[in-house]
Design a protein around this motif. Structure first.
Motif: not given
Length: 113
Positions: A53-54, A56-57, A61
């Motif tokens: 998820s890091e 992806k962020r 984002e």
């Protein structure tokens, strides 16, 4: 050595600043596929190289549904975008950026721990 990879899809447009005539100097969009490759000799206290998820962020984002020329400080070619991903994500040693079915660029470095 531990290895992880994260595949991310973004929709974004760009225009290229080129020193020759090309339709790519006009704003156009792609459904980009970016694969980020990370490695480490040790896992963190959670048993990970880096949390997916890091990744992806850090990548999705700032880029998704954006005009890349507005958010990146360089000519947003697939090659430059691949390098940006490697420099942005901890433990990343390689990134592959696909801007269309047959157009893929990769940037890779050695020595990432």
């Amino acid at each position: 050595m531990y290895y992880v990879q994260k595949k991310i899809e973004i929709s974004a447009c760009h225009r290229l600043d080129l020193d020759y005539e090309s339709k790519c100097t006009r704003v156009h969009g792609h459904n980009w596929i970016i694969i980020v490759y990370c490695r480490s000799e040790k896992l963190d206290r959670n048993g990970m190289v880096i949390d997916f998820s890091e990744i992806k962020r850090l990548i999705k984002e700032p880029l998704d549904h954006r005009i890349l020329n507005d958010v990146l400080p360089f000519n947003p070619t697939a090659e430059n975008l691949a390098r940006w991903c490697v420099e942005r994500v901890p433990y990343c040693y390689k990134a592959t950026v696909q801007e269309s079915e047959g157009n893929i660029a990769t940037y890779e470095v050695d020595g990432v721990e």
